[in-house]
Design a protein around this motif. Structure first.
Motif, short mmCIF file in Angstrom:
data_model
loop_
_atom_site.label_atom_id
_atom_site.label_comp_id
_atom_site.label_asym_id
_atom_site.label_seq_id
_atom_site.Cartn_x
_atom_site.Cartn_y
_atom_site.Cartn_z
N SER A 157 0.84 -1.19 0.00
CA SER A 157 0.00 0.00 0.00
C SER A 157 0.88 1.24 0.00
O SER A 157 1.81 1.35 0.79
CB SER A 157 -0.90 0.00 1.24
N THR A 158 0.60 2.17 -0.90
CA THR A 158 1.28 3.46 -0.92
C THR A 158 0.22 4.54 -1.10
O THR A 158 -0.90 4.27 -1.54
CB THR A 158 2.30 3.57 -2.07
N ILE A 159 0.58 5.78 -0.78
CA ILE A 159 -0.39 6.85 -0.96
C ILE A 159 -0.65 7.10 -2.44
O ILE A 159 -1.72 7.57 -2.82
CB ILE A 159 0.04 8.14 -0.24
N VAL A 160 0.32 6.77 -3.29
CA VAL A 160 0.13 6.93 -4.74
C VAL A 160 -0.96 5.98 -5.22
O VAL A 160 -1.85 6.36 -5.98
CB VAL A 160 1.45 6.69 -5.48
N ALA A 161 -0.93 4.72 -4.77
CA ALA A 161 -1.95 3.75 -5.17
C ALA A 161 -3.30 4.04 -4.50
O ALA A 161 -4.35 3.87 -5.11
CB ALA A 161 -1.49 2.34 -4.82
N LYS A 162 -3.26 4.50 -3.26
CA LYS A 162 -4.51 4.76 -2.54
C LYS A 162 -5.28 5.92 -3.16
O LYS A 162 -6.50 5.87 -3.28
CB LYS A 162 -4.21 5.05 -1.08
N TRP A 163 -4.58 6.97 -3.56
CA TRP A 163 -5.24 8.15 -4.10
C TRP A 163 -5.07 8.28 -5.61
O TRP A 163 -5.41 9.32 -6.18
CB TRP A 163 -4.71 9.40 -3.42
N ASP A 164 -4.56 7.26 -6.28
CA ASP A 164 -4.39 7.24 -7.75
C ASP A 164 -3.61 8.46 -8.25
O ASP A 164 -4.06 9.19 -9.14
CB ASP A 164 -5.75 7.15 -8.46
N LEU A 165 -2.43 8.69 -7.70
CA LEU A 165 -1.59 9.83 -8.08
C LEU A 165 -0.67 9.44 -9.23
O LEU A 165 0.56 9.60 -9.15
CB LEU A 165 -0.78 10.32 -6.87
N VAL A 166 -1.25 8.92 -10.31
CA VAL A 166 -0.49 8.51 -11.48
C VAL A 166 -1.08 9.17 -12.72
O VAL A 166 -2.17 9.74 -12.68
CB VAL A 166 -0.48 6.97 -11.64
N CYS A 167 -0.36 9.09 -13.81
CA CYS A 167 -0.77 9.62 -15.11
C CYS A 167 -1.10 11.10 -15.02
O CYS A 167 -0.23 11.90 -14.71
CB CYS A 167 -1.90 8.79 -15.70
#
Length: 169
Positions: free
Chosen positions: A129-139
């Motif tokens: 679990s990371t905050i990037v995956a939790k809050w969809d901070l990609v693309c």
């Protein structure tokens, strides 16, 4: 009058000074871990678009033949710059012609692609679990991660200034 002379007149180094140094040392030891924590909690895991054909068990029942996950990935997501599945785009419709080994190489960029509309699928083997995956901070949203870091560091700066001024009073 030198500082050491003044300290001796005040009674020397005692229990109060030792407690004061310990009280100031404890938060100073915790601050670096707080600053370094983001290296692990905000790691960007490998990801790809969520595709109903591949990631929805009810849609897999309508797949012709016995296609494996690799084939379904080939027809659902275009290859990216590193020849891995593209991280931020998917085909609008499955490109079944990409499975035919005798077909001539078609340019997939001519096929209609779209950004990830339904979210992403993350590789959770390294970081569960990371905050990037939790809050969809990609693309399209990857700029929000450095914005959060900047806001945090601005808070540290303002806190240092204000607490520094308060400590002088």
């Amino acid at each position: 009058m030198a500082f050491t002379e003044l300290l001796e007149r005040a009674g020397g180094v005692g229990l109060f000074q030792a407690l004061q140094v310990f009280t100031l040392l404890l938060p100073s030891m915790l601050v670096p871990s707080q600053l370094l924590m983001e290296n692990f909690s905000a790691a960007v895991p490998s990801h790809r678009c969520w595709v109903p054909l591949l990631d929805n068990s009810t849609a897999q029942a309508s797949v012709p033949g016995a296609l494996g996950p690799k084939d379904l990935l080939t027809v659902s997501i275009p290859p990216g710059p590193d020849h891995e599945p593209h991280r931020c785009r998917r085909f609008r419709q499955p490109q079944w012609q990409l499975l035919d080994p005798n077909a001539t190489a078609t340019n997939w960029s001519e096929a209609a692609t779209e950004p990830c509309m339904d979210g992403w699928v993350y590789d959770r083997s390294t970081f569960p679990s990371t905050i990037v995956a939790k809050w969809d901070l990609v693309c399209d949203y990857q700029g929000l991660k450095p914005l959060g870091q900047s806001i945090y560091m601005a808070g540290v700066l303002l806190g240092s200034i204000s607490w520094g001024l308060l400590s002088d009073r």
